[in-house]
Scaffold this motif. Structure first.
Motif, mmCIF file in Angstrom:
data_model
loop_
_atom_site.group_PDB
_atom_site.id
_atom_site.type_symbol
_atom_site.label_atom_id
_atom_site.label_comp_id
_atom_site.label_asym_id
_atom_site.label_seq_id
_atom_site.Cartn_x
_atom_site.Cartn_y
_atom_site.Cartn_z
ATOM 1 N N UNK A 1 0.672 73.234 -21.584
ATOM 2 C CA UNK A 1 -0.122 73.409 -22.985
ATOM 3 C C UNK A 1 -1.552 73.974 -22.743
ATOM 4 N N UNK A 2 -2.093 73.525 -21.584
ATOM 5 C CA UNK A 2 -3.468 74.194 -21.452
ATOM 6 C C UNK A 2 -3.366 75.596 -20.818
ATOM 7 N N UNK A 3 -2.532 75.705 -20.145
ATOM 8 C CA UNK A 3 -2.329 77.052 -19.248
ATOM 9 C C UNK A 3 -1.028 78.022 -19.739
ATOM 10 N N UNK A 4 -0.057 77.790 -19.240
ATOM 11 C CA UNK A 4 1.074 78.517 -19.801
ATOM 12 C C UNK A 4 2.247 77.804 -19.146
ATOM 13 N N UNK A 5 3.439 78.285 -19.807
ATOM 14 C CA UNK A 5 4.830 77.693 -18.995
ATOM 15 C C UNK A 5 4.839 78.220 -17.812
ATOM 16 N N UNK A 6 4.518 79.508 -17.459
ATOM 17 C CA UNK A 6 4.495 79.932 -16.109
ATOM 18 C C UNK A 6 3.780 79.394 -15.199
ATOM 19 N N UNK A 7 2.797 78.702 -15.479
ATOM 20 C CA UNK A 7 1.940 77.903 -14.612
ATOM 21 C C UNK A 7 2.581 76.509 -14.380
ATOM 22 N N UNK A 8 3.108 76.015 -15.382
ATOM 23 C CA UNK A 8 3.972 74.965 -15.103
ATOM 24 C C UNK A 8 5.316 74.847 -13.976
ATOM 25 N N UNK A 9 5.981 75.961 -14.581
ATOM 26 C CA UNK A 9 7.104 76.102 -13.752
ATOM 27 C C UNK A 9 6.967 76.647 -12.245
ATOM 28 N N UNK A 10 5.812 77.358 -12.007
ATOM 29 C CA UNK A 10 5.323 77.572 -10.746
ATOM 30 C C UNK A 10 5.017 76.536 -9.859
#
Length: 393
Positions: free
Chosen positions: A360-369
């Motif tokens: 939510x705060x950054x991006x889906x990419x950050x979460x999945x990485x």
């Protein structure tokens, strides 16, 4: 393999049937939860992460409690029946809540029931068969469980197609829940030898376990930090353009793959090394999460990653539990499963919460990485630390 399946005890098949019916109810609702929370209760990714994290952490803590109690009392059936009863009562109540906090409370109760039944159920399975049938036994159980996870989403998709309101769908879960409790009452305790005599007091620690088991438990906990709630995979699919009514079908597809391949892959681990199955599956998981974070992901690649996710689940769910039974000393099976189930689940609270915040705060990419990186680190530790060959002077 078919001959071995036919020779498995009645209790193994009955537990599989119980899991099939229970998951038909649970997985009918699971893919609808992010939709219900977002569209009806107006909850965001952080709320979803908190709900699932608290729910799974609760389940994990009580898996240790029930595992220790099983070793103390040598009784599994009462906890299995009680655990399924709590879930059967709690799930339909989601239809009556008016906020995401109400869902949190009900998910807490539902996962409490899972925590109380999981370690006793795994102990009953492990003690019902010889060591050379543990892989196929746990694989069969997971396959039947995942078959229920195929039926449930298909039911959900049908009910959505006929435009049944989400609240009413949750209420229908009471029927399979009642059937599950009745079936659980038909279980019988396995025959136990003298090595399984109950200890004189409750023992909560890892005392008495070999070093390799302790290392395995630690790494399982680290891997769980990468394994956030599957709801985020469904949320990602929805954001990438999968229609709402097809989300349950996508989840059913994953469960079908796991159901089909779970038993044969787990059966192979009875003949070959279980550690290679787990290592390969964890490597696939890391690749899946790195791929899910790609900003240019197409629907075709998304479906391919979901297929791989089903194979990951098929190659680990039964094999990991069979390895726990292999490493557990005689008479400590309940506590072994308690520690394994707790460590593989307790990290879901920080895992889901961190994932939700990053999403939510950054991006889906950050979460999945983040999840992919944790999985890769766990893989390295599994191969080079947990299963290292001891050096002899």
């Amino acid at each position: 393999m078919l001959k071995t399946l036919a020779s498995l005890p009645r209790s193994v098949w009955l537990i599989g049937l119980i899991s099939l019916v229970n998951d038909s109810a649970s997985e009918m609702l699971y893919p609808l939860m992010p939709l219900y929370l977002a569209s009806v209760l107006m909850a965001g990714p952080k709320a979803i992460g908190l709900i699932e994290g608290v729910a799974e952490a609760t389940s994990s803590l009580f898996k240790l409690v029930s595992g220790v109690i099983v070793n103390k009392t040598n009784k599994t059936k009462p906890w299995i029946v009680f655990g399924y009863s709590v879930a059967a009562i709690g799930r339909p109540l989601i239809a009556f809540v008016g906020s995401w906090f109400g869902v949190l409370c009900i998910r807490f109760a539902d996962r409490l029931g899972k925590g109380l039944r999981s370690s006793p159920r795994d102990t009953l399975l492990a003690e019902s068969v010889p060591a050379n049938q543990r892989g196929i036994t746990f694989g069969l159980h997971r396959s039947m469980d995942n078959l229920g996870a195929v039926i449930g989403p298909l039911l959900a998709a049908y009910l959505l197609a006929i435009q049944m309101p989400l609240r009413e769908i949750f209420m229908w879960a009471i029927i399979p829940g009642a059937i599950t409790v009745v079936l659980a009452l038909c279980l019988k305790e396995p025959a136990r030898n003298i090595s399984s005599i109950a200890p004189t007091k409750f023992v909560w620690s890892l005392a008495g376990f070999p070093p390799q088991f302790k290392r395995y438990i630690l790494v399982v906990g680290l891997f769980a930090l990468s394994n956030s709630s599957d709801m985020f995979l469904l949320l990602r699919a929805r954001e990438l353009g999968v229609p709402q009514e097809e989300i349950p079908l996508l989840w059913a597809g994953i469960s079908l793959i796991t159901a089909v391949f779970g038993t044969p892959l787990s059966a192979l681990s009875d003949r070959f090394s279980r550690k290679y199955f787990i290592a390969c599956a964890w490597a696939i998981y890391a690749l899946i999460y790195v791929g899910m974070g790609y900003s240019g992901l197409t629907l075709g690649w998304l479906c391919g990653l979901f297929v791989l996710y089903g194979l990951f689940k098929a190659g680990t769910e039964g094999v990991e539990k069979a390895l726990v039974a292999d490493l557990a000393p005689p008479g400590l099976t309940g506590r072994a499963f308690g520690w394994f189930n707790m460590c593989s689940g307790i990290m879901l609270l920080p895992a889901s919460f961190i994932f939700g915040v990053l999403y939510e705060a950054y991006s889906p990419t950050a979460a999945f990485l983040f999840s992919g990186g944790c999985a890769f680190l766990s893989l390295l530790l599994l191969v080079f630390w947990v299963f290292r060959t001891p050096k002899h002077a």
